[in-house]
Design a protein around this motif. Structure first.
Motif, mmCIF file in Angstrom:
data_model
loop_
_atom_site.group_PDB
_atom_site.id
_atom_site.type_symbol
_atom_site.label_atom_id
_atom_site.label_comp_id
_atom_site.label_asym_id
_atom_site.label_seq_id
_atom_site.Cartn_x
_atom_site.Cartn_y
_atom_site.Cartn_z
ATOM 1 N N VAL A 89 8.428 -9.505 3.862
ATOM 2 C CA VAL A 89 7.596 -10.688 4.054
ATOM 3 C C VAL A 89 8.351 -11.927 3.592
ATOM 4 C CG1 VAL A 89 5.452 -11.865 3.436
ATOM 5 C CG2 VAL A 89 5.452 -9.392 3.807
ATOM 6 N N ASP A 90 8.536 -12.857 4.501
ATOM 7 C CA ASP A 90 9.201 -14.129 4.225
ATOM 8 C C ASP A 90 8.135 -15.148 3.841
ATOM 9 O OD1 ASP A 90 10.404 -16.748 4.579
ATOM 10 O OD2 ASP A 90 12.018 -15.771 5.703
ATOM 11 N N ALA A 91 8.242 -15.727 2.636
ATOM 12 C CA ALA A 91 7.192 -16.607 2.112
ATOM 13 C C ALA A 91 7.382 -18.078 2.458
ATOM 14 C CB ALA A 91 7.119 -16.460 0.588
ATOM 15 N N ARG A 92 8.424 -18.415 3.189
ATOM 16 C CA ARG A 92 8.718 -19.818 3.478
ATOM 17 C C ARG A 92 7.927 -20.324 4.686
ATOM 18 N NH1 ARG A 92 14.708 -19.555 4.749
ATOM 19 N NH2 ARG A 92 13.863 -17.799 5.962
ATOM 20 N N ASP A 93 7.961 -21.630 4.895
ATOM 21 C CA ASP A 93 7.252 -22.161 6.057
ATOM 22 C C ASP A 93 8.000 -21.794 7.328
ATOM 23 O OD1 ASP A 93 9.223 -24.118 6.744
ATOM 24 O OD2 ASP A 93 8.336 -25.553 5.367
ATOM 25 N N SER A 94 7.349 -22.004 8.469
ATOM 26 C CA SER A 94 7.890 -21.517 9.737
ATOM 27 C C SER A 94 9.214 -22.163 10.122
ATOM 28 C CB SER A 94 6.862 -21.726 10.851
ATOM 29 O OG SER A 94 6.497 -23.092 10.950
ATOM 30 N N SER A 153 -1.101 -11.551 10.143
ATOM 31 C CA SER A 153 0.315 -11.923 10.201
ATOM 32 C C SER A 153 1.206 -10.708 10.453
ATOM 33 C CB SER A 153 0.725 -12.599 8.888
ATOM 34 O OG SER A 153 -0.023 -13.773 8.658
ATOM 35 N N GLY A 154 0.575 -9.548 10.682
ATOM 36 C CA GLY A 154 1.334 -8.340 10.992
ATOM 37 C C GLY A 154 1.777 -7.550 9.777
ATOM 38 N N VAL A 155 1.139 -7.792 8.637
ATOM 39 C CA VAL A 155 1.498 -7.106 7.397
ATOM 40 C C VAL A 155 0.307 -6.300 6.904
ATOM 41 C CG1 VAL A 155 2.260 -7.395 5.000
ATOM 42 C CG2 VAL A 155 3.096 -8.959 6.769
ATOM 43 N N ASP A 156 0.522 -5.017 6.623
ATOM 44 C CA ASP A 156 -0.522 -4.188 6.034
ATOM 45 C C ASP A 156 -0.499 -4.436 4.526
ATOM 46 O OD1 ASP A 156 -2.121 -2.204 4.909
ATOM 47 O OD2 ASP A 156 -1.556 -0.710 6.406
ATOM 48 N N PRO A 157 -1.524 -5.088 3.969
ATOM 49 C CA PRO A 157 -1.490 -5.474 2.553
ATOM 50 C C PRO A 157 -1.540 -4.309 1.573
ATOM 51 C CG PRO A 157 -3.647 -5.933 3.497
ATOM 52 C CD PRO A 157 -2.765 -5.527 4.629
#
Length: 328
Positions: A213-218, A270-274
């Motif tokens: 997971v990339d935490a930066r802005d787009s 966002s496509g991430v399984d938490p």
């Protein structure tokens, strides 16, 4: 003899009573009401982007229609809080012959830092961010993560930070109290549990053992912009983008955390399984701490790790990234 036995028994009961009454934080996040009740019994660490505001009164403006005052410039601090210098929280470390910046200090060095802030063993810790902007939360989350890496569990962050405290009508002070040397010692080294390495990221890419997971802005994620801390544009192949600036509310004068279900939706959409293994990263491991905090501490994902070196280390080691075409 009976008197002595009674005294010893009384002392033992007193010890048990003190243990039973020892304060623990109710969770990873506390609100202003809880902190106001227990302020004298916790150690408050204040992290903010502008240290000078620690000793300056807050500034307000008044809405001409409603007459309500609202905070426009953060100032002052919660009585008893200790200012943490963000520049000293992270250090340079040598990894594979390269100097990697902004890393977590070695265990012994972090102990010295915590003691310099007056942190006492067994005393709950509450970390307070500025709370004015969504990205302010990362300051608290990063310090929280470092304490967790070195075994501290009796710790929480204040929802809304100092701005939230002020907005709730609670007083702040501008005078600085003398801080006595603390005696905090790291209870455990959980580096392997909470921190990912470049090799862990490579493994996740190859066998899908963890989501990235990339935490930066787009703009940074896509490669349209690049931080001075990295030597290449773009993101690690396979990473999903969840901008950490979305993890706090953005309206009004205070940035507060969302409800857990909102976070589940943000990551899922966002496509991430938490709930599945995940590694968060950003440019230097700062913004990624906000994503890690939400996944690990709010949503209870015990397989969430933070890649401390992040893209700074990744590109320093000349590992590949994915980016948009920047041709003209």
């Amino acid at each position: 003899m009976k008197t002595r036995i009674r005294i010893m028994a009384g002392a033992a009961l007193l010890g048990l009573a003190q243990w039973a009454l020892a304060l623990t934080v109710p969770g990873p996040v506390v609100d202003g009401e809880w902190l106001a009740r227990h302020r004298a019994d916790v150690h408050i660490l204040d992290v903010r982007p502008n240290p000078k505001s620690f000793t300056v009164a807050p500034e307000f403006e008044t809405d001409k229609k409603t007459g309500k005052k609202f905070l426009v410039e953060l100032g002052g601090h919660i009585d008893g809080a200790v200012l943490v210098d963000n520049k000293k929280v992270r250090v340079d470390r040598e990894i594979n012959g390269l100097k990697v910046k902004s890393m977590i200090p070695e265990r012994a060095d972090f102990e010295k830092l915590a003691r310099s802030w007056g942190v006492q063993a067994g005393r709950p810790i509450v970390i307070v961010s500025a709370g004015m902007e969504p990205l302010d939360f990362n300051d608290a989350a990063r310090l929280y993560w470092q304490f967790k890496v070195y075994g501290e569990d009796n710790i929480a962050v204040l929802n809304g930070g100092t701005a939230g405290w002020i907005a709730e009508g609670r007083e702040v002070v501008t005078t600085v109290s003398k801080t006595a040397e603390g005696n905090w010692a790291s209870p455990a080294d959980r580096t392997a549990q909470y921190m990912a390495t470049a090799e862990d990221v490579l493994k996740a890419q190859s066998d899908k053992s963890a989501q990235l997971v990339d935490a930066r802005d787009s703009a940074y994620y896509l490669g349209l912009a690049r931080s001075s801390s990295t030597t290449a544009n773009g993101h690690v192949a396979g990473a999903k983008n969840v901008y950490t600036g979305l993890l706090s509310t953005q309206g009004g004068e205070v940035a507060r955390l969302w409800a857990p279900q909102t976070y589940r939706d943000i990551f899922t959409l966002s496509g991430v399984d938490p709930q599945q293994p995940v590694i968060t990263y950003c440019n230097t491991g700062h913004q990624a701490s906000g994503n890690w905090f939400v996944l690990s501490e709010v949503l209870g994902n015990k397989n969430a790790r933070l890649y401390d070196g992040s893209l700074h280390q990744w590109t320093l080691e000349k590992r590949p990234t994915v980016t948009v075409s920047l041709g003209k």
